[in-house]
Design a protein around this motif. Structure first.
Motif, PDB file in Angstrom:
ATOM      1  N   GLU A 175     -16.708  11.401  44.682  1.00 50.05           N
ATOM      2  CA  GLU A 175     -16.569   9.966  43.899  1.00 50.05           C
ATOM      3  C   GLU A 175     -17.289  10.106  42.544  1.00 50.05           C
ATOM      4  O   GLU A 175     -16.820   9.500  41.735  1.00 50.05           O
ATOM      5  N   THR A 176     -18.994  10.235  43.173  1.00 45.97           N
ATOM      6  CA  THR A 176     -19.806   9.565  42.211  1.00 45.97           C
ATOM      7  C   THR A 176     -19.406  10.148  40.781  1.00 45.97           C
ATOM      8  O   THR A 176     -19.261  11.276  40.663  1.00 45.97           O
ATOM      9  N   ILE A 177     -19.570   9.602  39.794  1.00 44.71           N
ATOM     10  CA  ILE A 177     -19.004  10.164  38.750  1.00 44.71           C
ATOM     11  C   ILE A 177     -20.226   9.977  37.131  1.00 44.71           C
ATOM     12  O   ILE A 177     -20.735   9.329  37.346  1.00 44.71           O
ATOM     13  N   ALA A 178     -20.659  11.677  36.594  1.00 53.56           N
ATOM     14  CA  ALA A 178     -21.054  11.208  35.460  1.00 53.56           C
ATOM     15  C   ALA A 178     -20.655  11.999  35.034  1.00 53.56           C
ATOM     16  O   ALA A 178     -19.743  13.254  34.258  1.00 53.56           O
ATOM     17  N   SER A 179     -20.372  10.729  33.683  1.00 55.91           N
ATOM     18  CA  SER A 179     -19.554  11.208  32.337  1.00 55.91           C
ATOM     19  C   SER A 179     -20.310  11.273  31.106  1.00 55.91           C
ATOM     20  O   SER A 179     -21.466  10.985  30.490  1.00 55.91           O
ATOM     21  N   TYR A 180     -19.915  11.926  30.204  1.00 54.19           N
ATOM     22  CA  TYR A 180     -21.074  12.812  28.874  1.00 54.19           C
ATOM     23  C   TYR A 180     -20.073  11.560  27.699  1.00 54.19           C
ATOM     24  O   TYR A 180     -19.290  11.834  27.839  1.00 54.19           O
ATOM     25  N   ASP A 181     -21.559  11.316  27.302  1.00 50.91           N
ATOM     26  CA  ASP A 181     -21.109  10.592  26.162  1.00 50.91           C
ATOM     27  C   ASP A 181     -21.921  11.523  25.018  1.00 50.91           C
ATOM     28  O   ASP A 181     -23.256  11.686  24.774  1.00 50.91           O
ATOM     29  N   PRO A 182     -20.603  12.025  24.525  1.00 52.13           N
ATOM     30  CA  PRO A 182     -21.712  12.990  23.071  1.00 52.13           C
ATOM     31  C   PRO A 182     -22.487  12.204  21.837  1.00 52.13           C
ATOM     32  O   PRO A 182     -23.154  13.122  20.897  1.00 52.13           O
ATOM     33  N   GLN A 183     -22.849  10.822  22.195  1.00 45.87           N
ATOM     34  CA  GLN A 183     -22.822   9.880  20.692  1.00 45.87           C
ATOM     35  C   GLN A 183     -24.485   9.737  20.645  1.00 45.87           C
ATOM     36  O   GLN A 183     -25.387   9.756  20.025  1.00 45.87           O
ATOM     37  N   THR A 184     -24.623   9.569  22.377  1.00 47.87           N
ATOM     38  CA  THR A 184     -26.193   9.281  22.497  1.00 47.87           C
ATOM     39  C   THR A 184     -26.640  10.937  23.166  1.00 47.87           C
ATOM     40  O   THR A 184     -27.958  11.187  23.519  1.00 47.87           O
ATOM     41  N   GLU A 185     -26.135  11.689  23.428  1.00 51.50           N
ATOM     42  CA  GLU A 185     -26.224  13.059  24.245  1.00 51.50           C
ATOM     43  C   GLU A 185     -27.178  12.704  25.618  1.00 51.50           C
ATOM     44  O   GLU A 185     -27.872  13.089  26.113  1.00 51.50           O
ATOM     45  N   GLU A 186     -26.113  11.727  26.375  1.00 54.09           N
ATOM     46  CA  GLU A 186     -26.669  11.297  27.752  1.00 54.09           C
ATOM     47  C   GLU A 186     -25.256  11.782  28.423  1.00 54.09           C
ATOM     48  O   GLU A 186     -24.315  11.735  28.130  1.00 54.09           O
ATOM     49  N   PHE A 187     -25.433  11.409  29.873  1.00 54.47           N
ATOM     50  CA  PHE A 187     -24.664  11.104  31.330  1.00 54.47           C
ATOM     51  C   PHE A 187     -24.333   9.991  31.484  1.00 54.47           C
ATOM     52  O   PHE A 187     -25.828   9.610  31.835  1.00 54.47           O
TER      53      PHE A 187
ATOM     54  N   GLN B 107     -15.188  15.244  27.747  1.00 53.18           N
ATOM     55  CA  GLN B 107     -14.005  16.131  26.856  1.00 53.18           C
ATOM     56  C   GLN B 107     -12.344  14.799  27.436  1.00 53.18           C
ATOM     57  O   GLN B 107     -12.302  15.903  27.758  1.00 53.18           O
ATOM     58  N   GLY B 108     -13.049  14.881  28.382  1.00 53.73           N
ATOM     59  CA  GLY B 108     -11.663  14.168  28.624  1.00 53.73           C
ATOM     60  C   GLY B 108     -10.788  14.340  29.509  1.00 53.73           C
ATOM     61  O   GLY B 108     -10.525  14.508  30.339  1.00 53.73           O
ATOM     62  N   LYS B 109     -11.937  15.271  30.373  1.00 52.76           N
ATOM     63  CA  LYS B 109     -11.296  16.317  31.729  1.00 52.76           C
ATOM     64  C   LYS B 109     -12.578  16.292  32.918  1.00 52.76           C
ATOM     65  O   LYS B 109     -13.541  15.711  32.561  1.00 52.76           O
ATOM     66  N   ASN B 110     -11.763  16.444  33.903  1.00 53.58           N
ATOM     67  CA  ASN B 110     -13.100  16.091  35.435  1.00 53.58           C
ATOM     68  C   ASN B 110     -13.185  17.694  35.561  1.00 53.58           C
ATOM     69  O   ASN B 110     -12.152  18.601  35.630  1.00 53.58           O
ATOM     70  N   HIS B 111     -14.477  18.810  35.652  1.00 54.03           N
ATOM     71  CA  HIS B 111     -14.601  20.077  36.165  1.00 54.03           C
ATOM     72  C   HIS B 111     -15.387  20.198  37.372  1.00 54.03           C
ATOM     73  O   HIS B 111     -16.102  21.031  37.255  1.00 54.03           O
ATOM     74  N   GLY B 112     -15.540  19.031  37.899  1.00 51.73           N
ATOM     75  CA  GLY B 112     -15.715  19.357  39.550  1.00 51.73           C
ATOM     76  C   GLY B 112     -17.107  18.818  39.163  1.00 51.73           C
ATOM     77  O   GLY B 112     -18.013  18.205  38.817  1.00 51.73           O
ATOM     78  N   ILE B 113     -18.112  18.823  40.549  1.00 49.53           N
ATOM     79  CA  ILE B 113     -18.868  18.116  41.219  1.00 49.53           C
ATOM     80  C   ILE B 113     -20.342  19.829  40.620  1.00 49.53           C
ATOM     81  O   ILE B 113     -20.482  20.548  40.669  1.00 49.53           O
ATOM     82  N   HIS B 114     -20.919  18.379  40.223  1.00 48.79           N
ATOM     83  CA  HIS B 114     -22.245  19.389  39.679  1.00 48.79           C
ATOM     84  C   HIS B 114     -23.030  18.839  39.791  1.00 48.79           C
ATOM     85  O   HIS B 114     -23.614  17.636  39.962  1.00 48.79           O
ATOM     86  N   PRO B 115     -24.753  19.008  39.526  1.00 48.22           N
ATOM     87  CA  PRO B 115     -25.753  18.810  40.259  1.00 48.22           C
ATOM     88  C   PRO B 115     -26.670  18.075  38.488  1.00 48.22           C
ATOM     89  O   PRO B 115     -26.921  18.651  38.011  1.00 48.22           O
ATOM     90  N   PHE B 116     -27.829  16.800  39.109  1.00 47.47           N
ATOM     91  CA  PHE B 116     -28.247  15.677  37.621  1.00 47.47           C
ATOM     92  C   PHE B 116     -29.764  15.952  38.291  1.00 47.47           C
ATOM     93  O   PHE B 116     -29.666  14.721  39.279  1.00 47.47           O
ATOM     94  N   ILE B 117     -30.841  16.202  38.047  1.00 47.48           N
ATOM     95  CA  ILE B 117     -31.392  15.099  37.998  1.00 47.48           C
ATOM     96  C   ILE B 117     -31.687  13.675  37.456  1.00 47.48           C
ATOM     97  O   ILE B 117     -31.781  13.456  36.649  1.00 47.48           O
ATOM     98  N   VAL B 118     -31.825  13.172  38.420  1.00 50.96           N
ATOM     99  CA  VAL B 118     -32.100  11.493  39.067  1.00 50.96           C
ATOM    100  C   VAL B 118     -33.569  10.534  38.661  1.00 50.96           C
ATOM    101  O   VAL B 118     -33.971  11.218  39.827  1.00 50.96           O
ATOM    102  N   GLN B 119     -33.716   9.880  37.676  1.00 51.94           N
ATOM    103  CA  GLN B 119     -35.237   9.292  38.278  1.00 51.94           C
ATOM    104  C   GLN B 119     -34.731   7.802  38.793  1.00 51.94           C
ATOM    105  O   GLN B 119     -33.848   7.134  38.118  1.00 51.94           O
ATOM    106  N   LEU B 120     -35.013   7.735  39.823  1.00 52.53           N
ATOM    107  CA  LEU B 120     -34.624   6.382  40.765  1.00 52.53           C
ATOM    108  C   LEU B 120     -35.915   5.337  40.938  1.00 52.53           C
ATOM    109  O   LEU B 120     -34.782   4.309  40.805  1.00 52.53           O
TER     110      LEU B 120
END
Lengths: 670, 670
Positions: free
Chosen positions: A168-180, A213-226
């Motif tokens: 369920e964790t979501i990574a949504s892309y924000d093209p404004q800032t080029e961030e997830f 872009q308003g669509k879920n593309h399924g699960i993908h891996p992201f590097i996150v600093q904790l």
């Protein structure tokens, strides 16, 4: 036995047993290691780590508090990692060795209740390498390799394990800032279980549903600093901690992790396979099967681990059974070694045979894995489904049998098997965990069943598929009962085919009666689990047979005789365990069961004089066995008493609770 | 459900399940308790103990050090004992209640990892009462009853458990001083295991070999003071401490004890049965069978405990399986409750049926025990061997099945079943211990086998022996296969007889070929264990059938339908588990196995809507369930997260090990 502590006086029963042994144990050790050189390498690795006094603990872990256990584990893990780096710098740092040192028997001899940093080398770096682009590798690998950052791998969530599409964790892309933007929308979406996540790692590869872009593309891996690299404080929006106490592995620092709209740069998505362009356009991976590789690799490793845990538990229980005397067979005779009771042999020896069965299955799977991944790199995918099906079923059968085997062995040591100092309880804790992680066993068996039914329905190219080619002919096998391994394998194959055919018929009947195929599948799933398990046993016994056959001209006659006995014992024990199926699906008769039973008893008798020799050949150092019952010298009772003295409660004759609670209570009158 | 915490919002899946239930759960609760009054009494007892805030711990035990766990346990045990004394003073203190409060589910809800003082009431006082003379009772009972002294029971030694004749501790009589001299001649003669012996008790009943006038008269019980009553310091010659960490029960303070020529007065030998006169003359007990009573009693209790642990684990796993959603049956439909997977039902429901089977077996055994001990008091001994054989096999089968059942249930909860907060790991730890203590299971099965073979060889008076009367006629049972419980019972009986006959033949053959009878027995012991186990299953299924039949006109039709389904499920599952034997020994055919399999699946379907209702009717308070996965409200994920917050590691965002070890390592360069 150069690698076992040889200074103390050896228990006379064990001396006697070792004299009786009919083969050269060193020859077997070399065979199991894959050659004398490999044994030597292993010994040198063991010396390097186990003789470092800094890697020992003053007080046994079980007496510390949960928090102290963790702190001691971090201390040792840092020293261990430093030594791994030393090996790397000397060019001795292959990935296989890492696993042995960090996650395998050597690692667990040093960090008995788990290493909080293991996933850094075992999952974090491999994921960066496998799923990062060249640029990403350039950016991250060196820092990770030098341990400037410590990472973990966060996939499983509180509400989702096996079914990863449901994460369920979501990574949504924000093209404004080029961030997830990483976010945990529910309590069930919290990451839960990753090792080292609680308080150790400062980075993680996080698996999340990619929205762009308003669509879920399924699960993908992201590097996150904790956590902050200087202060280690959790970064804003990161809700993090450990998940608490468990049956075992209480030093692994398994953690939870929730996100409150945490922003990471676009370039932190691992983009070797799929990409998100700066404007948010999603570019799909050429093949989704490419990520199968790691998952299968881990299962290959688990079959090996199942064999190793079994070897360890067999060593402990067998040595103890040689030293322990109890009860009487005949009145007025001294109490016999408990290994002389047939019922005890029945608990020990089939499990010893199982060590070899799983070891050979692991070797075969490892080879097959290397062949198939080699093919993958040249774009050839056709053998992947069969490898996947074999890895699933072998992982499921070997871990389930190993868990049951270790528990049988623990119980065979009576009350003393309940002592932490026997090391059997924690061995069980580690081995039973394998039944659940990296694919829950029932789910894996159903995956193999799905493959088998597909193959059965299509019946094409069966001859090309080595593990299932028997499906083509086994039906026609009408050979009458024989007391032979070959007959047993044929009978198991015929039974598997019979069960596949019947389950297939039941599914079809249900569909014909109006059920949806998926519901019909679920309604037939008890049968499906059973047939997949049996298919796994076919692979295991057949692989065992072929592997022993290969040794025929390579080993001494004495050793070969023992290997044949072990193979026969494993086969006949398997046949007896599923004799209901054999009676139903083959020409075997009730009388034949008695022949198998007599054969089993005969084999137990034959193996009796070599039991200690065989487990000696597994060649565990005392530090790895780590058991008062299983050490090389067999001084069981002295060691039990010695271990008891290490309890901090025994450091003082009267505990303070006497004064605080007990005395006031005893002296008072109601 | 008045006894469950009802204030929190209940998970909607559980609400739905409870609505679906077809019977009145309260009716079932009363039936299981033995009447509405008994339920009310139980609730009042639960309130009295569980609502006392002093009996709660601030930090969950698993986070404390071993020593802290003990200290917290002593604190609670003293409060608990004080409350028990209050009950006594109000005249509510029957011995049965004591066991429930001290050793049973209520006690383990308060002292989750064991009570260091339990053996005082459960073994020390009963032994004084059972084996002390009237004078000795006058001297000791009042002090013990008032807890001026706290005792334990020291029998098992480092080198001897099951085979008590082999105990090595010596009590030699010195007529000069009219004292016994207690001595531990070897390391293996150290007492090992008694609860509370480590640092809690100041007295013990010690079992030792009695030597007088140059002769060993076998084992006898002695009252020995271990510690000074004022200072609690061990007395001279007493070497004492705790045995160290174990798989479970780490607060029971199991201890070791060695004697260095410790003198006690002659009158400290418990002399109700045998005596030593002042001059050293030994006067033998009139019947050595009189001491059997307690041993059998404890086994009766263990069958009850096996049922209770199963009920607890079933409650947890069933509620969790209703709340947990995972995977897909059909694509594009929401993830189903995992209880909708047939494979999950197969893990849960046969174990739910097992709860009833063991409960009814325990009730029957308790009744039989009371009848036979009643007969004993009037000097009638003839039914004792049958009771002994039944208690042995029921203890062995119920504890082994319960251990396996609890573990299956734990694994059915996936990763979360590995969490301490699920309470499944510690439940397993407690239930698996029962397989070993109070008679190791394999040894007990062999004792029952010995009884069965004796009966079979003599074939006299079979009709007088209710549990084995079937041996007379089962051979002649030629009824052809039917889908009925009655047929299954007949088939199991016929199979047991067939196996007894075959094992008997094998022993005779071996003797004819020149083997000593004892060796022949040992060589046949795998078969003997198998036939004894099957005999146990015959008793269990038959008792279950009779008990349900008795309810027919006492309970509502709706409840009776469910009881019948549970009985059928238990029977058919038992038949399938030993279908190899049934195919060999009865007229059952391969095709019939498919009928049983279909019946099993049908029953799982029928029970599905009532599963939550049935476990609700077990009526455990949340404090007794003590599980994040199994509470009445089903708020599984909230509770898991809440429990994690209790880890002291989570009290601070950065653990000190970062500064001490991790940061220096990460910042350094090799």
């Amino acid at each position: 036995m150069p690698s076992s502590s040889g200074n103390s006086k050896v228990n006379p029963d064990l001396v006697k047993e070792r004299k009786k042994c009919t083969f050269n144990t060193l020859e077997l050790t070399h065979l199991l290691d894959g050659g004398e050189d490999k044994t030597r390498e292993r010994h040198s690795r063991e010396n390097f780590f186990l003789e470092d006094p800094e890697l020992r603990s003053e007080v046994p872990l079980e007496y510390l508090s949960h928090k102290e256990k963790y702190e001691e584990a971090v201390r040792k893990a840092c020293i261990l990692f430093r030594k791994v780096q030393e090996l790397q710098n000397e060019g001795k740092g292959g990935m296989e060795n890492f696993r042995e040192i960090l996650g395998g028997q050597l690692g667990s001899a040093i960090l008995k209740d788990g290493n909080p940093l293991t996933l850094h080398y075992v999952m974090f770096i491999p994921t960066l390498m496998g799923q990062g682009t060249v640029n990403q590798q350039a950016e991250w690998i060196q820092r990770a390799w030098g341990c400037d950052i410590i990472g973990t791998y966060a996939q499983t969530e509180l509400g989702h394990g096996t079914f990863i599409r449901g994460l369920e964790t979501i990574a949504s892309y924000d093209p404004q800032t080029e961030e997830f933007i990483l976010h945990s929308p529910t309590i069930t979406s919290y990451k839960w279980w990753p090792g080292g996540l609680g308080h150790s790692a400062n980075y993680a590869v996080v698996v999340a549903q990619l929205h762009t872009q308003g669509k879920n593309h399924g699960i993908h891996p992201f590097i996150v600093q904790l956590r902050d690299e200087e202060t280690h404080m959790p970064l804003p929006g990161i809700k993090i901690g450990e998940i608490g106490s468990k049956l075992g592995m209480n030093s692994t620092n398994n953690g939870y992790l929730g996100f409150e709209k945490v922003r990471i740069p676009r370039t932190n998505m691992l983009m070797k396979n799929s990409q998100v362009l700066p404007d948010g356009t999603y570019v799909k991976s050429p093949s989704s099967k490419l990520t199968y590789g790691t998952m299968i690799f881990v299962r290959v490793v688990l079959v090996q681990d199942a064999a190793t845990y079994m070897k360890k538990a067999c060593t402990i229980a067998t040595r103890y059974s040689a030293v322990r005397h109890q009860s009487q067979i005949k009145v007025n005779e001294p109490e016999p070694q408990i290994m002389d009771f047939l019922t005890q042999q029945h608990k020990l020896f089939p499990n010893i045979a199982g060590c070899f069965a799983f070891q050979y299955a692991a070797n075969w799977l490892w080879e097959t894995y290397n062949n198939v991944t080699g093919e993958l790199e040249s774009g050839q995918l056709e053998n992947l489904p069969e490898l996947h099906a074999a890895a699933c079923v072998l992982k499921a059968v070997s871990t389930a049998d190993a868990a049951q085997g270790v528990e049988t062995l623990r119980l065979s040591c009576g009350g003393h098997g309940y002592m932490t100092s026997s090391n059997l309880p924690s061995t069980y804790g580690l081995v039973t965990a394998m039944c659940t992680y990296e694919g829950e066993n029932t789910v894996l068996l159903l995956q193999t069943a799905r493959f088998l039914l597909k193959v059965w329905q299509n019946k094409q190219n069966l001859q090309k598929l080595p593990t299932v080619s028997y499906l083509e002919n086994a039906f026609r096998n009408n050979s009458s009962f024989q007391k032979s391994v070959q007959w047993i394998i044929g009978a198991l194959q015929k039974t598997t085919v019979g069960k596949i055919d019947l389950a297939n018929k039941h599914i079809n009947d249900r569909v014909r009666n109006g059920m949806a195929y998926e519901d019909a599948w679920n309604s037939t799933s008890i049968e499906l689990v059973g047939l997949a398990e049996l298919h796994g046993r076919v692979i295991i016994v057949e692989t065992f047979r072929i592997s022993v056959e290969k040794c025929r001209n390579q080993v001494s006659r004495e050793l070969f005789a023992v290997l044949e006995q072990l193979l026969q014992l494993y086969a006949v024990n398997t046949a007896l365990r599923c004799c209901g199926d054999l009676l139903k699906y083959t020409d075997m008769q009730g009388k034949d069961v008695e022949v198998l039973q007599a054969w089993l008893e005969e084999l137990l008798n034959q193996l009796r004089p070599n039991a200690v020799g065989i487990v000696d050949a597994f060649d565990f150092r005392d530090e790895v066995i780590s058991s008062a019952l299983g050490s090389y010298d067999g001084n069981v009772y002295e060691r039990l008493l010695e271990e008891a003295q290490k309890s901090p409660l025994n450091a003082e004759p009267v505990n303070k609770s006497f004064k605080s609670y007990l005395k006031p209570f005893m002296k008072s009158q109601l």
